[in-house]
Scaffold this active site. Sequence first.
Site, PDB file in Angstrom:
ATOM      1  N   SER A   1       0.847  -1.076   0.000  1.00 32.78           N
ATOM      2  CA  SER A   1      -0.067   0.032  -0.148  1.00 32.78           C
ATOM      3  C   SER A   1       0.893   1.411  -0.116  1.00 32.78           C
ATOM      4  O   SER A   1       0.355   2.443  -0.130  1.00 32.78           O
ATOM      5  CB  SER A   1      -0.998  -0.008   1.367  1.00 32.78           C
ATOM      6  OG  SER A   1      -0.225  -0.037   2.352  1.00 32.78           O
TER       7      SER A   1
ATOM      8  N   THR B   1     -38.869  25.747 -13.608  1.00 30.67           N
ATOM      9  CA  THR B   1     -39.279  24.278 -13.201  1.00 30.67           C
ATOM     10  C   THR B   1     -39.215  23.561 -14.477  1.00 30.67           C
ATOM     11  O   THR B   1     -39.701  24.086 -15.590  1.00 30.67           O
ATOM     12  CB  THR B   1     -40.554  24.175 -12.429  1.00 30.67           C
ATOM     13  OG1 THR B   1     -41.724  24.256 -13.171  1.00 30.67           O
ATOM     14  CG2 THR B   1     -40.635  24.945 -11.164  1.00 30.67           C
ATOM     15  N   HIS B   2     -38.818  22.180 -14.561  1.00 34.29           N
ATOM     16  CA  HIS B   2     -38.735  21.377 -15.633  1.00 34.29           C
ATOM     17  C   HIS B   2     -37.822  22.020 -16.634  1.00 34.29           C
ATOM     18  O   HIS B   2     -38.044  21.925 -17.882  1.00 34.29           O
ATOM     19  CB  HIS B   2     -40.104  21.008 -16.166  1.00 34.29           C
ATOM     20  CG  HIS B   2     -41.049  20.670 -15.381  1.00 34.29           C
ATOM     21  ND1 HIS B   2     -41.056  19.259 -14.844  1.00 34.29           N
ATOM     22  CD2 HIS B   2     -42.030  21.196 -14.412  1.00 34.29           C
ATOM     23  CE1 HIS B   2     -41.878  19.110 -13.874  1.00 34.29           C
ATOM     24  NE2 HIS B   2     -42.584  20.003 -13.662  1.00 34.29           N
TER      25      HIS B   2
ATOM     26  N   LYS C   1     -14.835  29.895 -29.642  1.00 38.01           N
ATOM     27  CA  LYS C   1     -15.503  28.988 -28.672  1.00 38.01           C
ATOM     28  C   LYS C   1     -14.809  29.467 -27.216  1.00 38.01           C
ATOM     29  O   LYS C   1     -13.753  29.858 -27.098  1.00 38.01           O
ATOM     30  CB  LYS C   1     -15.114  27.670 -28.538  1.00 38.01           C
ATOM     31  CG  LYS C   1     -15.797  26.828 -29.772  1.00 38.01           C
ATOM     32  CD  LYS C   1     -17.447  26.800 -29.680  1.00 38.01           C
ATOM     33  CE  LYS C   1     -17.695  26.081 -28.640  1.00 38.01           C
ATOM     34  NZ  LYS C   1     -17.341  24.586 -28.659  1.00 38.01           N
TER      35      LYS C   1
ATOM     36  N   ASN D   1     -15.361  27.806 -23.618  1.00 37.88           N
ATOM     37  CA  ASN D   1     -16.070  26.592 -23.084  1.00 37.88           C
ATOM     38  C   ASN D   1     -15.963  26.878 -21.336  1.00 37.88           C
ATOM     39  O   ASN D   1     -14.866  27.084 -20.960  1.00 37.88           O
ATOM     40  CB  ASN D   1     -15.266  25.521 -23.308  1.00 37.88           C
ATOM     41  CG  ASN D   1     -15.520  25.227 -24.955  1.00 37.88           C
ATOM     42  OD1 ASN D   1     -16.629  25.469 -25.704  1.00 37.88           O
ATOM     43  ND2 ASN D   1     -14.462  24.622 -25.621  1.00 37.88           N
TER      44      ASN D   1
ATOM     45  N   GLU E   1     -17.866  22.035 -15.955  1.00 37.57           N
ATOM     46  CA  GLU E   1     -18.004  20.747 -16.857  1.00 37.57           C
ATOM     47  C   GLU E   1     -17.510  19.583 -15.868  1.00 37.57           C
ATOM     48  O   GLU E   1     -17.899  18.757 -15.500  1.00 37.57           O
ATOM     49  CB  GLU E   1     -17.709  20.607 -18.135  1.00 37.57           C
ATOM     50  CG  GLU E   1     -18.726  21.661 -18.889  1.00 37.57           C
ATOM     51  CD  GLU E   1     -18.470  21.820 -20.544  1.00 37.57           C
ATOM     52  OE1 GLU E   1     -19.167  22.269 -21.197  1.00 37.57           O
ATOM     53  OE2 GLU E   1     -17.287  21.163 -20.994  1.00 37.57           O
TER      54      GLU E   1
END
Length: 459
Positions: free
Chosen positions: A23, A155-156, A283, A285, A290
Amino acid sequence: MKKLWGGRFTKTAEEWVDEFGASIPFDQELVEEDIEGSLAHVTMLGECGILPAEDVEKIKGGLLRLLEKAKRGELEFSVAYEDIHLNIEKMLIDDIGPVGGKLHTGRSRNDQVATDMHLYLRKRVEEILGLIRALQRALVAQADKHVDTIMPGYTHLQRAQPISFAHHLLAYFWMLERDYERFSESLKRINRSPLGAGALAGTTFPIDRQRTAELLGFADLYENSLDAVSDRDFIIEFLSNSSMLMMHLSRLAEELILWSSQEFQFIELDDAFATGSSIMPQKKNPDMAELIRGKTGRVYGHLMALLTVMKGLPLAYNKDMQEDKEGMFDTVKTVVGSLKIFTGMIETMNVRTDVMERATKQDFSNATELADYLAAKGVPFREAHEVVGKLVLLCIEKGVFLADLPLEVYKEASPLFDEDIYDALNPRTAVNRRNSAGGTGFAEVRAALAKAKQLLSTP
């Protein structure tokens, strides 16, 4: 190479078997905690008269030298000595001679490793608590600037009702507060000493477990030696709390990703927390958000892995339990990094207040105001709901919004509508009127902010 436990064995394992079982490639993370635990143990051995004072001083001197080297990153570990405990013991013996072997008197690697992990997690949870507070402060600072900023509430993932942007941010403040409470409460179980439990049954030496607990700053002892060496609940609880925290961060990450998209344009993330494309020059990002969203899965995985390891183990220690560490170390690294990144993202994000407010005027999120308007004048809410639903359908057919309809159309729908209906349809009015406890009304949001600031100022 002779094993420190090899007296009973006539054969040595092949090198690849040693490597599989060792270990030390990962538990070297516990080096400082291992030495701290050993210093407390040998101090107690001396105070209890189990080791002579000269041996104790020699061992302590060697351990302190190793601790300094560990802090400077100068120690070299060997797979041949399997784990952090035997590596440190071998280094100590090399430094001070055979007297170093007396350090393990009245102790087993089983209670030693459990002690190391309690010490390690106590430090890391205290660090995480500080980082949660830092992120909460960042959220409060942004909310303080945006009490009067209105945005569509969802909502949703459909526009529902207009809300204060500060109200939205403070929802995450209170999620984090529950995380803070969970981690804080877990310290009671982390701050418990297993040292002195031995391999599983205690020891015949007249040790003083209370003294080692005191030296290491533990508030309590494990009452049962079998439980002390086999318990990993405190790690499972840490992984569970971390999973909840990462789930909350992942939800907020998803919102930042959506809000920074071309479709929303509610915010712009600082360049420090975004990346470009190798092929598309335009772009920007939201990669850090993420990545945190993605890393949530690995924390969940570590929780499930350790639950699975522990579910069928008989008492007391089993080699399976060596699998408790890598997931714990990785979770600490993931949570600490995610909290630091998130604090930076929140502190530096640019909020496009004009885009948010414009969005509240180009949808039907004020429809509930019409239903409430009629209900306040005595119309049963279900009837009011149907009247407004038909007005929304009319708007959709005509390609307009509720505020664009002339008063005569409202009068046709219900004679109870009057000129003041246009004020009720104003998104800012709609937000301001929602002053029920915990609501999005500006007065309530300011009260919630004051409560959050008070909480953050409390030691």
